[in-house]
Design an enzyme around this catalytic site. Structure first.
Site: not given
Ligand code: PLP
Length: 401
Positions: A61, A115, A187, A212
């Protein structure tokens, strides 16, 4: 191979980023380390424990060299940043940043052009947890300054804004947040670290949807937060509490995408500018919302603060109804209809932000009442002349109806 110095050019830094010899070994790329369990040498080694930082095997992890190399690469692209955390999607990175910094009773200031899923997160998850969100107009700095209260802990910025594409004065907004004792989270998915160095411009945490531009091939979901030391430590603890981890295969894909990201973004930005210029000359188009286009809204701030652009922008049809817009979109042959962006292929979606905006960013003052329907284009790596010809025939089909 080691990280290229900050004063090297972008291409050089993208090639070198994250390729530490202790992680790559004798090959060019960091291998994909698949592993949940890390074996200890003996009981004493187990008892000695491991520093909780990238670069130290502990348990799956906490990552392997594959994920650490991606973190290292992204941190290296943001001068002033202390570290990067990975999340399984861009939205998980936004929620990771907000849940990492906010507690019950705190107030979040969110830019009105954020967003849409960020808005839903505030309304449907943060509010029930006792975290209040107040929205502000990113173009009204005086109102933003007045929106702070002693409980304001975090400001979420986005520039250019999703769908509506306005560029805000990020350095000024981040400086005011710092002055008021709040963290600023940006962002930065549109520009990415090669187009806007967020930390150097005063932001505390830069969020990227790696899905993206970094992935770049529409085959990967991932997010990252690159942050200053204080923010990184807080986010790291809560990301671990929430069990956030990304697959090493996906991390390797993201690293592969990163190597060509500069080239792809340059080409997509150039093509987007050519398409935006063409759209600006069409009588069916009322407004082109592309910060890279001279004369378009936000162009001056973009020139002042950004080192690059990308293929994503919007435009507004002149006096058309939803039927016309659907005909335009359905007649495009080279643009897929679909969400997301930043891949090698061009995409189109209709946009109707007035539904979710509460301030003045859409419609803008001065727009005619009948000019409302938006279209968002994500320009890919196709030849721009072909994309323009495709748009021309789709406009003609819209007009024929
Ligand atoms: C797509 C997007 C995200 C979310 O990324 P996912 O990986 O799709 O969750 C966040 N911010 C912006 C601006 C985006 O366009």
């Amino acid at each position: 191979m080691s990280d290229a110095p900050d004063d090297c050019g972008l291409g050089t830094r993208l090639v070198a980023a994250g390729r530490r010899p202790e992680w790559t070994g004798p090959v060019v790329n960091v291998p994909v380390w698949r592993g949940s369990t890390h074996l200890y040498a003996d009981s004493a080694d187990l008892a000695a424990g491991r520093p909780n930082a990238d670069g130290h095997f502990f348990y799956g992890r906490r990552g392997t060299p594959t994920q650490w190399a991606l973190c290292d690469a992204l941190t290296g692209l943001e001068p002033g940043a202390a570290g990067t955390l990975l999340y399984p999607s861009g939205l998980a990175a936004i929620s990771g940043a907000l849940l990492g910094l906010l507690n019950a009773g705190d107030v979040l200031l969110m830019s009105d052009n954020a967003y849409e899923p960020s808005r839903s997160l505030a309304e449907k998850l943060l509010a029930p947890l006792g975290i209040e969100t107040r929205w502000f107009d990113p173009l009204d700095i005086a109102a933003y300054r007045d929106a702070f209260c002693p409980r304001t802990k975090v400001v979420l910025l986005e520039s250019p804004g999703s769908l509506t594409m306005e560029v805000c004065d990020v350095p000024a907004l981040a400086a005011i947040a710092r002055e008021r004792g709040a963290f600023s989270v940006l962002d930065n998915t549109w520009a990415g670290p090669t187009g806007f160095t967020a930390i150097r411009h005063g932001v505390d945490a830069s969020v990227l949807a790696l899905t993206k531009h970094v992935g770049g091939h529409s085959d990967l979901m991932m997010g990252a937060v690159t942050a200053t030391a204080a923010v990184h430590d807080a986010l790291r603890e809560r990301a671990q509490l929430l069990g956030q981890v990304v697959s090493p295969d996906d991390a390797a894909l993201a690293l592969r995408g990163l190597r060509t990201m500069g080239l792809r973004l340059q080409r997509q930005a150039d093509s987007a500018l050519a398409v935006a210029e063409w759209l600006g000359a069409q009588e069916q188009v009322a407004h082109v919302l592309c910060p890279m286009l001279p004369g378009a809204p936000g162009h001056d701030l973009w020139r002042r603060d950004f080192d690059g652009g990308c293929g994503l922008f919007s435009f507004v049809l002149r006096g058309r109804g939803v039927g016309d817009r659907a005909r335009l979109i359905d007649n495009l042959r080279l643009f897929g209809i679909g969400f997301s962006w930043g891949g090698y292929e061009s995409l189109v979606v209709p946009v109707d932000p007035q539904r979710i905006r509460t301030s003045t960013v859409w419609p803008r003052s001065g727009w005619a009442a009948e000019d409302r329907l938006g279209v968002r284009l994500a320009i890919g790596l196709e030849d721009p002349a072909d994309l323009i010809a495709d748009l021309a025939q789709a406009f003609a089909a819209m007009d024929r109806a």
